[in-house]
Design a protein around this motif. Structure first.
Motif, short mmCIF file in Angstrom:
data_model
loop_
_atom_site.label_atom_id
_atom_site.label_comp_id
_atom_site.label_asym_id
_atom_site.label_seq_id
_atom_site.Cartn_x
_atom_site.Cartn_y
_atom_site.Cartn_z
N ARG A 83 30.72 -24.26 34.89
CA ARG A 83 29.92 -23.39 35.75
C ARG A 83 28.54 -24.00 35.96
O ARG A 83 28.05 -24.77 35.13
CB ARG A 83 29.76 -22.00 35.13
CG ARG A 83 31.07 -21.27 34.89
CD ARG A 83 30.81 -19.92 34.25
NE ARG A 83 30.06 -19.04 35.16
CZ ARG A 83 29.47 -17.90 34.76
NH1 ARG A 83 29.53 -17.51 33.51
NH2 ARG A 83 28.84 -17.15 35.65
N PHE A 84 27.93 -23.66 37.08
CA PHE A 84 26.56 -24.07 37.40
C PHE A 84 26.43 -25.59 37.55
O PHE A 84 25.34 -26.14 37.46
CB PHE A 84 25.57 -23.55 36.35
CG PHE A 84 25.72 -22.08 36.10
CD1 PHE A 84 25.36 -21.16 37.06
CD2 PHE A 84 26.25 -21.62 34.90
CE1 PHE A 84 25.52 -19.80 36.84
CE2 PHE A 84 26.42 -20.26 34.67
CZ PHE A 84 26.06 -19.35 35.65
N THR A 85 27.54 -26.25 37.79
CA THR A 85 27.52 -27.70 37.96
C THR A 85 27.04 -28.11 39.35
O THR A 85 26.69 -29.27 39.56
CB THR A 85 28.93 -28.28 37.76
OG1 THR A 85 29.80 -27.73 38.76
CG2 THR A 85 29.49 -27.94 36.38
N GLY A 86 27.07 -27.18 40.27
CA GLY A 86 26.77 -27.49 41.66
C GLY A 86 28.00 -27.77 42.49
O GLY A 86 27.90 -27.93 43.70
N VAL A 87 29.16 -27.85 41.86
CA VAL A 87 30.41 -28.12 42.57
C VAL A 87 31.09 -26.79 42.88
O VAL A 87 31.36 -25.99 41.98
CB VAL A 87 31.34 -29.01 41.73
CG1 VAL A 87 32.66 -29.23 42.46
CG2 VAL A 87 30.65 -30.35 41.46
N ALA A 88 31.36 -26.55 44.14
CA ALA A 88 31.97 -25.30 44.56
C ALA A 88 33.42 -25.22 44.08
O ALA A 88 34.12 -26.24 44.02
CB ALA A 88 31.92 -25.17 46.08
N TYR A 128 23.51 -20.87 42.46
CA TYR A 128 22.61 -21.13 41.34
C TYR A 128 23.20 -22.25 40.49
O TYR A 128 24.39 -22.25 40.18
CB TYR A 128 22.49 -19.85 40.53
CG TYR A 128 21.46 -19.82 39.43
CD1 TYR A 128 20.17 -20.28 39.62
CD2 TYR A 128 21.78 -19.25 38.19
CE1 TYR A 128 19.22 -20.21 38.61
CE2 TYR A 128 20.84 -19.15 37.18
CZ TYR A 128 19.57 -19.64 37.39
OH TYR A 128 18.63 -19.55 36.38
N SER A 129 22.37 -23.22 40.10
CA SER A 129 22.89 -24.38 39.37
C SER A 129 21.88 -24.83 38.31
O SER A 129 20.77 -24.30 38.20
CB SER A 129 23.17 -25.54 40.33
OG SER A 129 21.96 -26.18 40.72
N ILE A 130 22.29 -25.86 37.57
CA ILE A 130 21.41 -26.40 36.55
C ILE A 130 20.15 -27.03 37.15
O ILE A 130 19.14 -27.18 36.45
CB ILE A 130 22.13 -27.41 35.65
CG1 ILE A 130 22.78 -28.54 36.46
CG2 ILE A 130 23.16 -26.70 34.77
CD1 ILE A 130 23.38 -29.66 35.60
N ALA A 163 13.70 -14.35 42.46
CA ALA A 163 15.14 -14.11 42.37
C ALA A 163 15.69 -14.53 41.01
O ALA A 163 16.52 -13.83 40.41
CB ALA A 163 15.86 -14.86 43.48
N ILE A 164 15.22 -15.66 40.48
CA ILE A 164 15.69 -16.11 39.18
C ILE A 164 15.14 -15.22 38.07
O ILE A 164 15.87 -14.87 37.12
CB ILE A 164 15.30 -17.59 38.95
CG1 ILE A 164 16.01 -18.48 39.98
CG2 ILE A 164 15.64 -18.03 37.53
CD1 ILE A 164 15.60 -19.93 39.93
#
Length: 239
Positions: free
Chosen positions: A85-90, A167-169, A200-201
């Motif tokens: 999760r949160f890797t940026g890869v959909a 949302y990502s790292i 938002a974060i």
């Protein structure tokens, strides 16, 4: 179980942000950097640069011996891959799309590690911690921190988060370094996109849980540092 060696600083917050979002089980091991805990041999064995955070993954994916990781950017990448999760890869992205999406996240992750963090950290050093006022250094790092905020603001134009709508790292890496110094705040008024993104974060429940750990681990978090603590943090040469 993840053993997290942590102290409530911007780099420490990066990791608790991810751990709280991902729901990975972890145990905090405080590293009091004002008292020199980062120089203890047991800590240096996993973080040879005597900096926290660091982690030890007691249950790595390969089923082998525990894996230790130091450097906050490397930790974020390792843990996001572990959690998936949160890797940026959909989700469902094919190999080509996944490669391109991951590159974007890594660009901004390394941008933070090489630019936003160090330059904002120097801004904080000369505006908050330095024993004397050095006008050139104060102005130099203020301008560079503001330049980097401008870069981030332009990147966020038309995007919910740094890498797009997810949302990502990359966001977790940058967020703790924006508004890090309440006693010498940078003016965020010119950066509307950064302000919107930051709000938002901050509203995310995982962010609130992560930052609540600061007072639990260090009840003195946010108070001025003593001269002794400054010597420990800023007065070290080769060991």
């Amino acid at each position: 179980m993840i053993d997290l060696y942590y102290w409530p600083t911007p780099n420490g917050h990066k990791i608790t942000l991810l751990l709280e979002e991902a729901g990975l089980p972890y145990a905090i091991h405080p590293v009091d950097i004002g008292k020199g805990a980062q120089f203890e041999p047991a800590f240096l064995a996993i973080s040879p640069n005597n900096k926290m955070p660091a982690i030890v993954d007691r249950a790595p994916a390969d089923g082998g011996e525990p894996i230790s990781v130091f450097e906050s950017g490397a930790i974020l990448r390792y843990l996001s891959d572990k959690a998936g999760r949160f890797t940026g890869v959909a989700a469902g992205a094919d190999a080509q799309a996944a490669l391109r999406q991951r590159i974007v996240v890594d660009e901004w992750l390394f941008w933070q590690m090489a630019g936003l963090g160090p330059m904002t950290g120097q801004y904080g050093h000369f505006h908050v911690y330095a024993p004397e006022v050095v006008p050139y250094a104060r102005e130099r790092y203020r301008k560079e921190a503001e330049r980097l905020l401008g870069v981030l603001d332009r990147r966020l134009q038309g995007r919910a988060f740094i890498a797009g709508n997810d949302y990502s790292i990359a966001d977790m890496a940058c967020y703790p370094w924006v508004g890090a110094y309440t006693s010498a705040p940078l003016d965020l008024a010119p950066f509307a996109n950064v302000r919107r993104w930051r709000e938002a974060i901050a509203a995310r429940p995982a962010t609130q849980r992560a930052y609540a750990l600061a007072q639990q681990v260090n009840p003195d978090a946010g108070k001025p540092m003593s001269d002794e603590e400054k010597t420990v943090l800023f007065g070290q040469g080769p060991r």
